[in-house]
Design a protein around this motif. Structure first.
Motif, PDB file in Angstrom:
ATOM      1  N   LEU A   1      47.901  39.607  36.348  1.00  0.00           N
ATOM      2  CA  LEU A   1      47.427  40.616  37.286  1.00  0.00           C
ATOM      3  C   LEU A   1      46.549  41.647  36.582  1.00  0.00           C
ATOM      4  CD1 LEU A   1      50.573  41.171  39.534  1.00  0.00           C
ATOM      5  CD2 LEU A   1      48.626  39.642  39.884  1.00  0.00           C
ATOM      6  N   ARG A   2      46.885  41.989  35.364  1.00  0.00           N
ATOM      7  CA  ARG A   2      46.047  42.916  34.598  1.00  0.00           C
ATOM      8  C   ARG A   2      44.652  42.322  34.400  1.00  0.00           C
ATOM      9  NH1 ARG A   2      48.550  44.895  29.124  1.00  0.00           N
ATOM     10  NH2 ARG A   2      49.375  46.642  30.331  1.00  0.00           N
ATOM     11  N   GLU A   3      44.604  41.027  34.098  1.00  0.00           N
ATOM     12  CA  GLU A   3      43.303  40.370  33.914  1.00  0.00           C
ATOM     13  C   GLU A   3      42.517  40.321  35.217  1.00  0.00           C
ATOM     14  OE1 GLU A   3      44.527  36.625  32.376  1.00  0.00           O
ATOM     15  OE2 GLU A   3      44.714  37.339  30.293  1.00  0.00           O
ATOM     16  N   LEU A   4      43.204  40.071  36.339  1.00  0.00           N
ATOM     17  CA  LEU A   4      42.523  40.043  37.634  1.00  0.00           C
ATOM     18  C   LEU A   4      41.886  41.389  37.955  1.00  0.00           C
ATOM     19  CD1 LEU A   4      45.018  38.044  39.905  1.00  0.00           C
ATOM     20  CD2 LEU A   4      42.811  37.260  39.038  1.00  0.00           C
ATOM     21  N   VAL A   5      42.614  42.468  37.675  1.00  0.00           N
ATOM     22  CA  VAL A   5      42.083  43.810  37.939  1.00  0.00           C
ATOM     23  C   VAL A   5      40.902  44.100  37.018  1.00  0.00           C
ATOM     24  CG1 VAL A   5      42.604  46.273  37.880  1.00  0.00           C
ATOM     25  CG2 VAL A   5      44.286  44.668  38.824  1.00  0.00           C
ATOM     26  N   ALA A   6      41.043  43.773  35.736  1.00  0.00           N
ATOM     27  CA  ALA A   6      39.975  44.039  34.773  1.00  0.00           C
ATOM     28  C   ALA A   6      38.711  43.270  35.128  1.00  0.00           C
ATOM     29  CB  ALA A   6      40.438  43.676  33.366  1.00  0.00           C
ATOM     30  N   GLU A   7      38.869  42.025  35.568  1.00  0.00           N
ATOM     31  CA  GLU A   7      37.700  41.216  35.954  1.00  0.00           C
ATOM     32  C   GLU A   7      36.946  41.831  37.113  1.00  0.00           C
ATOM     33  OE1 GLU A   7      39.449  37.503  36.870  1.00  0.00           O
ATOM     34  OE2 GLU A   7      39.795  36.920  34.771  1.00  0.00           O
ATOM     35  N   ARG A   8      37.611  42.690  37.873  1.00  0.00           N
ATOM     36  CA  ARG A   8      36.998  43.299  39.048  1.00  0.00           C
ATOM     37  C   ARG A   8      36.638  44.759  38.816  1.00  0.00           C
ATOM     38  NH1 ARG A   8      39.823  39.037  40.017  1.00  0.00           N
ATOM     39  NH2 ARG A   8      39.410  37.736  41.856  1.00  0.00           N
ATOM     40  N   GLY A   9      36.649  45.155  37.558  1.00  0.00           N
ATOM     41  CA  GLY A   9      36.150  46.484  37.211  1.00  0.00           C
ATOM     42  C   GLY A   9      37.164  47.591  37.249  1.00  0.00           C
ATOM     43  N   GLY A  10      38.446  47.278  37.401  1.00  0.00           N
ATOM     44  CA  GLY A  10      39.472  48.311  37.403  1.00  0.00           C
ATOM     45  C   GLY A  10      40.360  48.215  36.180  1.00  0.00           C
TER      46      GLY A  10
ATOM     47  N   GLU B   1      41.931  37.642  45.888  1.00  0.00           N
ATOM     48  CA  GLU B   1      41.158  37.971  47.087  1.00  0.00           C
ATOM     49  C   GLU B   1      41.537  39.348  47.621  1.00  0.00           C
ATOM     50  OE1 GLU B   1      41.248  34.957  50.068  1.00  0.00           O
ATOM     51  OE2 GLU B   1      40.682  33.344  48.691  1.00  0.00           O
ATOM     52  N   GLY B   2      42.826  39.676  47.567  1.00  0.00           N
ATOM     53  CA  GLY B   2      43.242  41.000  48.005  1.00  0.00           C
ATOM     54  C   GLY B   2      42.641  42.088  47.140  1.00  0.00           C
ATOM     55  N   LEU B   3      42.629  41.859  45.820  1.00  0.00           N
ATOM     56  CA  LEU B   3      42.027  42.839  44.912  1.00  0.00           C
ATOM     57  C   LEU B   3      40.531  42.955  45.142  1.00  0.00           C
ATOM     58  CD1 LEU B   3      43.975  42.018  41.634  1.00  0.00           C
ATOM     59  CD2 LEU B   3      44.064  44.182  42.900  1.00  0.00           C
ATOM     60  N   ASP B   4      39.862  41.847  45.457  1.00  0.00           N
ATOM     61  CA  ASP B   4      38.431  41.907  45.761  1.00  0.00           C
ATOM     62  C   ASP B   4      38.168  42.906  46.881  1.00  0.00           C
ATOM     63  OD1 ASP B   4      37.568  40.084  43.877  1.00  0.00           O
ATOM     64  OD2 ASP B   4      37.709  38.364  45.222  1.00  0.00           O
ATOM     65  N   GLU B   5      38.982  42.793  47.933  1.00  0.00           N
ATOM     66  CA  GLU B   5      38.797  43.677  49.078  1.00  0.00           C
ATOM     67  C   GLU B   5      39.124  45.126  48.727  1.00  0.00           C
ATOM     68  OE1 GLU B   5      40.464  44.161  53.683  1.00  0.00           O
ATOM     69  OE2 GLU B   5      40.817  42.301  52.549  1.00  0.00           O
ATOM     70  N   PHE B   6      40.230  45.321  48.023  1.00  0.00           N
ATOM     71  CA  PHE B   6      40.647  46.682  47.676  1.00  0.00           C
ATOM     72  C   PHE B   6      39.711  47.333  46.663  1.00  0.00           C
ATOM     73  CE2 PHE B   6      43.137  49.505  44.881  1.00  0.00           C
ATOM     74  CZ  PHE B   6      43.509  50.474  45.804  1.00  0.00           C
ATOM     75  N   LEU B   7      39.415  46.629  45.585  1.00  0.00           N
ATOM     76  CA  LEU B   7      38.626  47.217  44.507  1.00  0.00           C
ATOM     77  C   LEU B   7      37.160  47.355  44.864  1.00  0.00           C
ATOM     78  CD1 LEU B   7      40.235  45.474  41.404  1.00  0.00           C
ATOM     79  CD2 LEU B   7      40.567  47.816  42.186  1.00  0.00           C
ATOM     80  N   ALA B   8      36.658  46.501  45.733  1.00  0.00           N
ATOM     81  CA  ALA B   8      35.271  46.660  46.168  1.00  0.00           C
ATOM     82  C   ALA B   8      35.097  47.979  46.896  1.00  0.00           C
ATOM     83  CB  ALA B   8      34.862  45.496  47.063  1.00  0.00           C
ATOM     84  N   GLU B   9      36.056  48.298  47.753  1.00  0.00           N
ATOM     85  CA  GLU B   9      35.992  49.559  48.485  1.00  0.00           C
ATOM     86  C   GLU B   9      36.201  50.755  47.561  1.00  0.00           C
ATOM     87  OE1 GLU B   9      35.536  52.301  51.411  1.00  0.00           O
ATOM     88  OE2 GLU B   9      35.163  50.153  51.571  1.00  0.00           O
ATOM     89  N   ARG B  10      37.195  50.698  46.689  1.00  0.00           N
ATOM     90  CA  ARG B  10      37.476  51.822  45.810  1.00  0.00           C
ATOM     91  C   ARG B  10      36.418  51.975  44.725  1.00  0.00           C
ATOM     92  NH1 ARG B  10      42.532  54.036  46.907  1.00  0.00           N
ATOM     93  NH2 ARG B  10      42.852  53.487  49.092  1.00  0.00           N
ATOM     94  N   GLY B  11      35.818  50.867  44.323  1.00  0.00           N
ATOM     95  CA  GLY B  11      34.815  50.949  43.271  1.00  0.00           C
ATOM     96  C   GLY B  11      33.511  51.534  43.728  1.00  0.00           C
ATOM     97  N   ARG B  12      33.285  51.477  45.059  1.00  0.00           N
ATOM     98  CA  ARG B  12      32.016  51.990  45.568  1.00  0.00           C
ATOM     99  C   ARG B  12      32.010  53.501  45.666  1.00  0.00           C
ATOM    100  NH1 ARG B  12      32.261  47.429  49.047  1.00  0.00           N
ATOM    101  NH2 ARG B  12      33.278  48.630  50.676  1.00  0.00           N
TER     102      ARG B  12
END
Length: 571
Positions: free
Chosen positions: A116-125, A77-88
């Motif tokens: 954790l690597r898989e969590l980041v990759a699943e979210r586009g990072g 959930e934390g990565l969702d919030e962080f990566l959504a902002e950075r990915g935009r």
């Protein structure tokens, strides 16, 4: 793809001087709460971890780092919030289709880096894993020492390849040069453990525990922990004195080297009623959080020996009463009191601290570069099988006394009481009381491991699993050739507990006999097939062979009664 790299740091990587921060454009910290919802952790442990993280966030910002600090139920959930902002949005305001880049020091706990690597990759990072700077030795260093052959724990929970700490310890001493002189150990010996097994006299008082008054942020964090989570152990801040910042951790290190180290070696294995800390450094929580780099305490102790060193056993704190020779430097009244007439004595003692015997310096060094580094690598080698290893097929539930401390056994009550009050007990209480009793009682190693993990402020999965499952429970022989089991005689030799205990340590059978005694012999008999012939167990089994049928019947009856009463919470 943007060239911007985010350094993601976990809650046990809280050191602002890490090299990994040098090339980072910004820093990410995710305060994940879900783990603490699932189990009743000690309130002091949760307060320590979350307060240290929040203080670390503030220190990084004061140093000029761009820090994103997120609170979430999970890393996902934390990565969702962080990566959504950075990915935009990339650095130039355009869409960054390839996603952000993160860099993370490899987590110590098994499988965490991959997950954790898989969590980041699943979210586009993308997540780059680099060596963890908060250990002195690397996996590459271990492989160079151990060779290419790895180990596996087989179906019988025996390790295909075993490791011994003493061999690793000597290797690391040679490689680092710590307490070495022209390729040989300072003093001519690698190990002075035989000098570190004294019990202090009745009139000796240990140094005061380093204390750090909880600030507003720690108090706020503690209040939130109490409201947010179901915890166990003391939930009062009165006994909370752990360092939560790097500055406090360094102060704690300085105080230990100045005041505690002179007596540390001689009394490090002792247990004294009403004294949970003795001369122990109490630095493991700070080291395991990352507030201290393990090199710092080792080098500080080495410097203290270089400046104030005497021969092994050359300083006896109980025999030195004059100011400047250690009495005030190791006095609870002087260093933990309000000042008054002792102020001048304290200043004089601080200016002329007590000598550091080689056995004290070597004993501390062995704990850090010997044991801590060793169990980390054995954990990496032996997981995931290590966590479930149970070669003795122990399956009993932990007795209620481990949770409430309600038992007439003085040694067990004291040790559990220390954990309940402070989230801490020193290494002999951990091994020879808490683990030893669970072992001879027949407790499930995984349940004991979880209890340690929940209750101790310095406990992480990589810490407890090799120490509790392999060493304390002898669930596998990967790092120990024999179980650390003993009767009450060991506790009697190393403590003052037995003198005031309603159970008689001199008796094995019958009502009122020390529970350790019958459990110990019954344990040896129950596990004879596995243990007879095991390294260093020959003498014990010669005693087993010397007991007749009548004595064994009495032992079995007493052991069964002890287990029954322990399970009912009436021991």
């Amino acid at each position: 793809m943007s060239d911007r790299t985010t350094c993601w740091l976990l809650g046990d990587q809280l050191n602002p001087d890490l090299d990994v921060l040098d090339d980072a454009d910004d820093v990410l910290l995710i305060e994940a709460h879900g783990f603490a919802d699932r189990k009743p952790y000690h309130a002091h442990k949760l307060t320590l971890v979350f307060s240290a993280m929040r203080h670390f966030r503030d220190e990084l910002r004061e140093r000029g780092h761009d820090v994103t600090y997120l609170r979430a139920e999970s890393f996902g959930e934390g990565l969702d919030e962080f990566l959504a902002e950075r990915g935009r949005q990339g650095d130039d305001g355009d869409s960054d289709d390839e996603g952000p880049r993160l860099r993370l020091m490899r987590p110590a706990s098994h499988g965490t880096g991959k997950r954790l690597r898989e969590l980041v990759a699943e979210r586009g990072g993308s997540l780059e894993l680099v060596d963890n700077e908060l250990f002195w030795t690397t996996p590459t260093d271990w492989r160079a020492w151990a060779g290419e052959e790895e180990t596996e724990i087989g179906p019988d929970d025996a390790a295909e390849r075993t490791y011994r700490q003493e061999h690793w310890y000597r290797h690391v001493r040679r490689e680092t040069g710590v307490l070495m002189d022209d390729g040989e150990p300072v003093g001519g010996e690698w190990n002075y453990d035989d000098l570190n097994q004294a019990t202090p006299p009745d009139d000796w008082e240990p140094p005061g525990r380093p204390t750090f008054e909880p600030d507003a942020l720690t108090r706020e964090t503690h209040a939130w922990v109490r409201e947010r989570f179901d915890t166990w152990g003391s939930d009062s801040l009165d006994g909370f004195a752990w360092p939560v910042t790097r500055e406090e951790a360094r102060e704690a290190l300085e105080q230990f080297v100045r005041e505690g180290l002179p007596a540390f070696g001689r009394y490090q294995d002792a247990m004294v009623g009403g004294e949970p800390f003795l001369s122990h450094s109490l630095l493991s929580p700070a080291i395991n959080l990352g507030l201290l780099d393990p090199r710092e305490p080792v080098r500080a102790v080495e410097r203290a020996y270089a400046e104030r060193g005497v021969e092994p056993g050359g300083y006896d704190p109980a025999e030195h009463g004059e100011v400047g020779a250690g009495a005030e430097a190791t006095s609870l009244d002087e260093f933990g009191g309000d000042g008054g007439d002792g102020g001048e004595a304290r200043a004089e003692a601080a200016a002329d601290p007590a000598p550091v015997p080689l056995n004290a310096a070597e004993g501390f060094v062995r704990q850090v570069i010997g044991w801590r580094e060793f169990v980390r690598h054995v954990y990496r080698e032996a997981m995931p099988e290590l966590a479930d290893a149970n070669q003795l097929a122990q399956s009993r539930d932990l007795p209620p006394a481990y949770w409430d401390g309600d038992t007439d056994m003085r040694c067990l009550s004291e040790a559990v009481g220390h954990v309940r009050e402070y989230g801490y007990a020193h290494h002999i209480e951990r091994l020879m009381v808490l683990s030893n009793f669970a072992l001879v009682y027949g407790a499930d190693p995984a349940e004991l491991n979880e209890w340690f993990h929940l209750g101790f402020v310095d406990a992480y999965h990589w810490v407890t699993t090799p120490n509790v499952v392999a060493m304390g429970s002898f669930g596998t022989d990967v790092l120990s050739s024999k179980p650390y089991a003993s009767s009450g005689s060991y506790v009697d030799r190393m403590s003052d507990h037995c003198a005031d205990c309603p159970y008689a340590v001199s008796r094995t059978t019958g009502e009122g006999a020390c529970p350790f005694n019958a459990l110990y012999w019954d344990f040896l008999k129950e596990n004879e097939k596995t243990l007879r012939g095991t390294g260093r167990m020959g003498l014990m089994y010669s005693h087993v062979d010397g007991k007749d049928d009548e004595e064994w019947r009495a032992i079995r009856e007493r052991a069964a009664r002890v287990r029954e009463r322990a399970a009912e919470g009436e021991l």
